[in-house]
Write an enzyme that holds these catalytic residues in place. Structure first.
Site, PDB file in Angstrom:
ATOM      1  N   GLU A 165       0.800  -1.228   0.000  1.00 19.28           N
ATOM      2  CA  GLU A 165       0.000   0.000   0.000  1.00 19.28           C
ATOM      3  C   GLU A 165       0.832   1.278   0.000  1.00 19.28           C
ATOM      4  OE1 GLU A 165      -3.271   0.062   2.738  1.00 19.28           O
ATOM      5  OE2 GLU A 165      -4.237  -1.642   1.767  1.00 19.28           O
ATOM      6  N   GLU A 369      -5.451  -8.555   0.263  1.00 21.49           N
ATOM      7  CA  GLU A 369      -6.242  -8.161   1.441  1.00 21.49           C
ATOM      8  C   GLU A 369      -7.672  -7.885   1.005  1.00 21.49           C
ATOM      9  OE1 GLU A 369      -4.719  -5.075   4.091  1.00 21.49           O
ATOM     10  OE2 GLU A 369      -2.666  -5.706   3.660  1.00 21.49           O
TER      11      GLU A 369
HETATM   12  C1  BGP Z   1      -4.545  -2.089   5.041  1.00 18.18           C
HETATM   13  C2  BGP Z   1      -3.211  -2.498   5.565  1.00 18.18           C
HETATM   14  C3  BGP Z   1      -3.221  -3.548   6.625  1.00 18.18           C
HETATM   15  C4  BGP Z   1      -4.471  -3.653   7.451  1.00 18.18           C
HETATM   16  C5  BGP Z   1      -5.749  -3.294   6.718  1.00 18.18           C
HETATM   17  C6  BGP Z   1      -6.930  -3.021   7.613  1.00 18.18           C
HETATM   18  O1  BGP Z   1      -4.507  -0.710   4.757  1.00 18.18           O
HETATM   19  O2  BGP Z   1      -2.366  -2.969   4.540  1.00 18.18           O
HETATM   20  O3  BGP Z   1      -2.025  -3.449   7.332  1.00 18.18           O
HETATM   21  O4  BGP Z   1      -4.361  -3.269   8.729  1.00 18.18           O
HETATM   22  O5  BGP Z   1      -5.617  -2.199   5.864  1.00 18.18           O
HETATM   23  O6  BGP Z   1      -6.843  -1.712   8.095  1.00 18.18           O
HETATM   24  P1  BGP Z   1      -7.071  -1.324   9.593  1.00 18.18           P
HETATM   25  O7  BGP Z   1      -6.107  -2.139  10.381  1.00 18.18           O
HETATM   26  O8  BGP Z   1      -6.810   0.124   9.683  1.00 18.18           O
HETATM   27  O9  BGP Z   1      -8.480  -1.680   9.882  1.00 18.18           O
END
Ligand code: BGP
Length: 470
Positions: A165, A369
């Site tokens: 990201e 993801e």
């Molecule tokens: C993405 C990231 C992750 C993860 C996910 C969920 O942006 O790559 O590391 O955490 O989002 O986001 P959050 O943890 O803020 O809910």
């Protein structure tokens, strides 16, 4: 498009799930690990730090056994740069190499394909102190780190992801906690860092092809379809603006080695253009990804910018778009429901996103993801009834199959997250895993692993290769 008959998921489809080192491992200062920007950074009040996380560092065998029980074909995790090079560069830490060797071997012994992210938000603090990504020496440090990973693990790792990201680090650095808010002209600085990260990524991709000819490598941005608020041409233009800045800037660079013209014009207009040195564009053009990995949670809907004060840049969250003066204005999508954390839920948007990327780049796609953060409740008898998560994932997998039928070359689906872990900025209470970790925000309890209802559901999905989603 309606299809009379759906195409099945490919036979060797990479069903799995994801984590990242700093969110799951813990052991933040053990076995020679150096400090990262995450370890040294502030985390929002009321949320845990990342020191213990899910303590995967000490539980990895047990965790991998559970992944194997679910039938994972792949596991996407990240390597903590600071375990390999505590100072970001210099001496290698043999214990860091040993840990990831053990982890990779354990996965392979269970027939689970390791998918490795080289860098997931946790830049070594020693590099940050020397300017971080603003300093071009960090590009060399990353290349050297990449070489070390390829030489040590390249005999077993076939799928590599460069930078997780990068677009969210640039657009929402404050939410993720990797940007110093005291820097003057923060956006200009961020786009210089962006350019430097692009160079680091290009060098790593080239090196991977030289050192590991049988491996595949790709970028891993967060990509989402952007909708216009209406059919008003100005709204359509605003949606295209955001998509160029948020999505295509990152993928056009990774795939074609160029700044897309609209994103560049945006950088010029705002005064954010990075310094490009002689030879940079050749380096960027000289690297080619084998596939595109991407994270998808939600879509965004935008209207035309009124070019007034209201259209402030959002620094709130990765998935909640507010707007940017003169560019676009975020609006609520009336057709979508939201998660408990305000992220819009859009399974059809997943198909839209997959199809759009396929049309644009014609490369294999890997979902690294996708998932639902929720306040799960542990009930009597170690039961977690996370039907809402099953519902979310089911709907997205259905759309993935439709996208495959549309012609998308989807090679795998690794939702977030394999096991509960610490959220980027919303603590441990925001859970995503198939496996519950018995700890609270501040009380570590016994860190016991508990199979959620979604664990059994996903196991069935994998064993039927996506045929039985009930
Ligand atoms: C993405 C990231 C992750 C993860 C996910 C969920 O942006 O790559 O590391 O955490 O989002 O986001 P959050 O943890 O803020 O809910």
């Amino acid at each position: 498009m309606y299809h009379k008959k759906l195409k099945p998921f490919p036979k060797d489809f990479l069903w799995g799930a994801s984590t990242s080192a700093y969110q799951v491992e813990g052991a933040y200062n053990e076995d020679g690990k150096g400090m990262s920007v995450i370890d040294m950074g502030k985390h929002p009040e009321g949320t845990t730090d990342f020191k213990v996380a899910s303590d995967h560092y000490h539980h990895y065998k047990e965790d991998i056994a559970l992944f194997a029980e679910m039938g994972f074909k792949a596991y996407r995790f990240s390597i903590a740069w600071t375990r390999i090079f505590p100072e970001g560069t210099g001496e290698v830490n043999p214990k860091g190499i040993a840990f990831y060797n053990d982890l990779i071997n354990e996965l392979i012994s269970h027939n689970i394909e390791p998918i490795v992210t080289m860098y997931h938000f946790d830049l070594p603090y020693a590099l940050q102190q020397k300017g971080g990504w603003s300093n071009r020496e960090t590009i060399d440090a990353f290349e050297n780190y990449a070489r070390t990973l390829f030489l040590n693990f390249g005999d077993r790792v076939k799928y590599w992801l460069t930078i997780n990201e990068q677009n969210m680090m640039i657009l929402h650095g404050a939410a993720i906690g990797i940007v110093d808010k005291n820097v003057k002209n923060i956006e200009k600085e961020l786009y210089q860092q962006n350019h430097n990260m692009f160079l680091a990524q290009a060098k790593a991709m080239k090196l991977c092809h030289e050192l590991c000819p049988n491996a595949k490598i790709g970028p891993a941005p967060n990509i989402s379809a952007i909708y216009p608020a209406s059919s008003k041409p100005e709204d359509v233009l605003a949606a295209a603006n955001l998509s160029s800045i948020r999505n295509w800037l990152y993928l056009d660079m990774a795939v074609f080695g160029r700044y897309n013209s609209k994103a560049w014009s945006y950088l010029e207009e705002k005064g954010y253009t990075p310094e490009i040195k002689d030879g940079d564009m050749e380096i960027l053009k000289g690297a080619n990804p084998d596939f595109i990995a991407f994270n998808y949670y939600s879509t965004s809907t935008v209207a035309e910018s009124k070019n007034d004060e209201w259209d402030k840049t959002s620094i709130g969250d990765q998935q909640i778009v507010i707007g940017e003066q003169g560019v676009y204005r975020g609006v609520k999508n009336p057709y979508l429901e939201k998660t408990q954390f305000g992220w819009e839920i859009d399974p059809v948007g997943f198909r839209n996103t997959l199809c759009e990327m396929n049309e644009r780049y014609n490369l294999p796609l890997l979902v690294t993801e996708n998932g639902l953060g929720a306040f799960d409740k542990l009930e009597e008898g170690d039961v977690v009834n996370d039907d809402y998560r099953i519902d979310f994932l089911r709907k997205h997998i259905e759309q993935a199959q439709l996208a495959i039928t549309d012609g998308v070359k989807l090679i795998g689906y690794c939702p977030w997250s394999a096991i509960d872990l610490v959220s980027t900025h919303q603590g441990f209470a925001k859970r995503y895993g198939f496996i519950y970790v018995n700890r609270d925000e501040f009380d570590l309890k016994d860190l016991r692993r508990i199979r959620k209802k979604s664990f059994y559901w996903y196991k069935k999905v994998i064993s039927t290769n996506g045929e039985d989603l009930k």
